[in-house]
Motif scaffolding. Structure first.
Motif, PDB file in Angstrom:
ATOM      1  N   MET A   1       2.354  99.726 167.028  1.00 27.28           N
ATOM      2  CA  MET A   1       2.402  99.340 165.627  1.00 27.28           C
ATOM      3  C   MET A   1       2.008 100.527 164.737  1.00 27.28           C
ATOM      4  O   MET A   1       1.183 101.352 165.136  1.00 27.28           O
ATOM      5  CB  MET A   1       1.476  98.158 165.371  1.00 27.28           C
ATOM      6  N   ILE A   2       2.572 100.577 163.555  1.00 27.83           N
ATOM      7  CA  ILE A   2       2.337 101.697 162.648  1.00 27.83           C
ATOM      8  C   ILE A   2       1.598 101.199 161.416  1.00 27.83           C
ATOM      9  O   ILE A   2       2.073 100.307 160.711  1.00 27.83           O
ATOM     10  CB  ILE A   2       3.666 102.335 162.220  1.00 27.83           C
ATOM     11  N   SER A   3       0.442 101.775 161.143  1.00 30.08           N
ATOM     12  CA  SER A   3      -0.347 101.413 159.972  1.00 30.08           C
ATOM     13  C   SER A   3      -0.062 102.396 158.844  1.00 30.08           C
ATOM     14  O   SER A   3      -0.326 103.595 158.974  1.00 30.08           O
ATOM     15  CB  SER A   3      -1.843 101.436 160.309  1.00 30.08           C
ATOM     16  N   GLN A   4       0.497 101.898 157.728  1.00 36.71           N
ATOM     17  CA  GLN A   4       0.780 102.768 156.588  1.00 36.71           C
ATOM     18  C   GLN A   4      -0.509 103.322 155.988  1.00 36.71           C
ATOM     19  O   GLN A   4      -0.546 104.468 155.538  1.00 36.71           O
ATOM     20  CB  GLN A   4       1.574 102.011 155.520  1.00 36.71           C
ATOM     21  N   VAL A   5      -1.553 102.511 155.979  1.00 35.37           N
ATOM     22  CA  VAL A   5      -2.829 102.966 155.426  1.00 35.37           C
ATOM     23  C   VAL A   5      -3.356 104.153 156.222  1.00 35.37           C
ATOM     24  O   VAL A   5      -3.770 105.183 155.669  1.00 35.37           O
ATOM     25  CB  VAL A   5      -3.863 101.818 155.428  1.00 35.37           C
ATOM     26  N   ARG A   6      -3.326 104.024 157.548  1.00 28.10           N
ATOM     27  CA  ARG A   6      -3.824 105.112 158.402  1.00 28.10           C
ATOM     28  C   ARG A   6      -2.968 106.366 158.259  1.00 28.10           C
ATOM     29  O   ARG A   6      -3.493 107.482 158.201  1.00 28.10           O
ATOM     30  CB  ARG A   6      -3.860 104.651 159.869  1.00 28.10           C
ATOM     31  N   LEU A   7      -1.647 106.188 158.188  1.00 27.64           N
ATOM     32  CA  LEU A   7      -0.767 107.341 158.035  1.00 27.64           C
ATOM     33  C   LEU A   7      -0.996 108.030 156.686  1.00 27.64           C
ATOM     34  O   LEU A   7      -1.002 109.266 156.608  1.00 27.64           O
ATOM     35  CB  LEU A   7       0.691 106.904 158.143  1.00 27.64           C
ATOM     36  N   ALA A   8      -1.184 107.257 155.632  1.00 31.16           N
ATOM     37  CA  ALA A   8      -1.430 107.828 154.306  1.00 31.16           C
ATOM     38  C   ALA A   8      -2.718 108.647 154.310  1.00 31.16           C
ATOM     39  O   ALA A   8      -2.782 109.747 153.744  1.00 31.16           O
ATOM     40  CB  ALA A   8      -1.503 106.725 153.259  1.00 31.16           C
ATOM     41  N   GLN A   9      -3.735 108.139 154.983  1.00 33.99           N
ATOM     42  CA  GLN A   9      -5.000 108.868 155.074  1.00 33.99           C
ATOM     43  C   GLN A   9      -4.859 110.118 155.925  1.00 33.99           C
ATOM     44  O   GLN A   9      -5.367 111.190 155.580  1.00 33.99           O
ATOM     45  CB  GLN A   9      -6.081 107.943 155.651  1.00 33.99           C
ATOM     46  N   GLU A  10      -4.141 109.997 157.032  1.00 29.69           N
ATOM     47  CA  GLU A  10      -3.998 111.118 157.968  1.00 29.69           C
ATOM     48  C   GLU A  10      -3.240 112.281 157.344  1.00 29.69           C
ATOM     49  O   GLU A  10      -3.591 113.443 157.539  1.00 29.69           O
ATOM     50  CB  GLU A  10      -3.292 110.639 159.232  1.00 29.69           C
ATOM     51  N   PHE A  11      -2.186 111.969 156.561  1.00 25.37           N
ATOM     52  CA  PHE A  11      -1.352 113.019 155.982  1.00 25.37           C
ATOM     53  C   PHE A  11      -1.715 113.341 154.535  1.00 25.37           C
ATOM     54  O   PHE A  11      -1.124 114.247 153.944  1.00 25.37           O
ATOM     55  CB  PHE A  11       0.128 112.628 156.073  1.00 25.37           C
ATOM     56  N   GLY A  12      -2.648 112.612 153.989  1.00 29.78           N
ATOM     57  CA  GLY A  12      -3.097 112.902 152.633  1.00 29.78           C
ATOM     58  C   GLY A  12      -2.039 112.662 151.577  1.00 29.78           C
ATOM     59  O   GLY A  12      -1.895 113.452 150.638  1.00 29.78           O
ATOM     60  N   VAL A  13      -1.272 111.580 151.727  1.00 28.15           N
ATOM     61  CA  VAL A  13      -0.227 111.262 150.755  1.00 28.15           C
ATOM     62  C   VAL A  13      -0.457 109.858 150.213  1.00 28.15           C
ATOM     63  O   VAL A  13      -1.186 109.051 150.802  1.00 28.15           O
ATOM     64  CB  VAL A  13       1.176 111.352 151.391  1.00 28.15           C
ATOM     65  N   SER A  14       0.190 109.572 149.087  1.00 26.32           N
ATOM     66  CA  SER A  14       0.075 108.238 148.507  1.00 26.32           C
ATOM     67  C   SER A  14       1.020 107.274 149.227  1.00 26.32           C
ATOM     68  O   SER A  14       1.888 107.689 150.006  1.00 26.32           O
ATOM     69  CB  SER A  14       0.411 108.270 147.013  1.00 26.32           C
ATOM     70  N   ARG A  15       0.878 106.000 148.937  1.00 24.32           N
ATOM     71  CA  ARG A  15       1.689 104.997 149.619  1.00 24.32           C
ATOM     72  C   ARG A  15       3.161 105.070 149.217  1.00 24.32           C
ATOM     73  O   ARG A  15       4.046 104.725 150.006  1.00 24.32           O
ATOM     74  CB  ARG A  15       1.132 103.601 149.314  1.00 24.32           C
ATOM     75  N   THR A  16       3.439 105.524 147.985  1.00 21.95           N
ATOM     76  CA  THR A  16       4.834 105.512 147.503  1.00 21.95           C
ATOM     77  C   THR A  16       5.736 106.427 148.322  1.00 21.95           C
ATOM     78  O   THR A  16       6.768 105.977 148.851  1.00 21.95           O
ATOM     79  CB  THR A  16       4.905 105.885 146.017  1.00 21.95           C
ATOM     80  N   PRO A  17       5.418 107.730 148.468  1.00 17.09           N
ATOM     81  CA  PRO A  17       6.292 108.570 149.307  1.00 17.09           C
ATOM     82  C   PRO A  17       6.285 108.146 150.766  1.00 17.09           C
ATOM     83  O   PRO A  17       7.290 108.317 151.475  1.00 17.09           O
ATOM     84  CB  PRO A  17       5.719 109.977 149.123  1.00 17.09           C
ATOM     85  N   LEU A  18       5.178 107.579 151.230  1.00 17.42           N
ATOM     86  CA  LEU A  18       5.114 107.123 152.618  1.00 17.42           C
ATOM     87  C   LEU A  18       6.061 105.945 152.836  1.00 17.42           C
ATOM     88  O   LEU A  18       6.779 105.893 153.840  1.00 17.42           O
ATOM     89  CB  LEU A  18       3.687 106.719 152.975  1.00 17.42           C
ATOM     90  N   ARG A  19       6.085 105.024 151.865  1.00 15.78           N
ATOM     91  CA  ARG A  19       7.007 103.888 151.984  1.00 15.78           C
ATOM     92  C   ARG A  19       8.460 104.364 152.010  1.00 15.78           C
ATOM     93  O   ARG A  19       9.285 103.827 152.743  1.00 15.78           O
ATOM     94  CB  ARG A  19       6.785 102.906 150.830  1.00 15.78           C
TER      95      ARG A  19
END
Length: 205
Positions: A1-19
């Motif tokens: 499973m992929i957590s957007q919150v964890r990925l955003a924290q790991e890569f230092g990006v906001s949720r919008t570009p991550l989505r």
């Protein structure tokens, strides 16, 4: 499973570009996402690989049949440019350059077919590319095989051997599928691919 919150924290990006990045990965079939559930990485699907490349053989065979009837001398010259670029890129180990020239070469082979067929071929090629993203890059032996196929296709096109050119393309696509995963029904070493390609082209037309 992929957590957007964890990925955003790991890569230092906001949720919008991550989505947006997740959306593109979903479009490419690399992840699956459902409403109110975490995304997950899509597993390798050998059945889907075989289906996609079977359809590619049929559609691209037809596209090449049509294109060869409409090509001008400058089209043959451009094909040779792509073949030389592929050869140099392989010698230099320049995978990005090779990938770009490879896409150009295959688009060129069907470039004078109709727009609807070209859209279907483009979609199938993009779906096939998804599987390449799941496996390691091509080995030197695979690269050599693919480039030999390209040169055989180009030579048959230039010399007006249309059935042979279509057969070489069909065999090339079958071998490409086998390099990515098990597709026993696609690749038959005793198969007459010149006939297969022509039959596929007639059925698709």
């Amino acid at each position: 499973m992929i957590s957007q919150v964890r990925l955003a924290q790991e890569f230092g990006v906001s949720r919008t570009p991550l989505r947006e990045a997740m959306r593109r990965l979903q479009q490419e079939g690399l992840i699956a996402a459902e409403v109110n559930r975490r995304a997950r990485i899509v597993e390798f699907d050998a059945v889907a690989l075989e289906q996609i490349y079977s359809e590619r053989i049929m559609h691209e065979s037809l596209g090449l049949e049509i294109t060869l009837q409409r090509w001008e001398p400058q089209d043959l010259d451009q094909m040779d440019v792509y073949v030389r670029t592929l050869r140099r890129a392989k010698e230099d180990g320049a995978l990005d350059v090779w990938d770009a020239a490879h896409l150009d070469f295959h688009r060129h082979l069907v470039g004078r077919s109709n727009d609807r067929l070209k859209r279907q071929i483009k979609t199938l090629a993009e779906q096939g590319e998804r599987f390449r993203c799941m496996v390691e890059g091509p080995t030197l032996n695979v690269w050599n095989d693919w480039d030999l196929d390209h040169e055989l296709i180009a030579a048959a096109c230039r010399e007006g051997r249309r059935q042979e050119a279509v057969g070489c393309l069909a065999r090339h696509l079958a071998r490409s599928a086998m390099a990515l995963g098990p597709c026993p029904r696609i690749l038959d070493t005793g198969c007459d691919y010149a006939a297969v390609g022509s039959v596929a082209a007639r059925r698709a037309s």
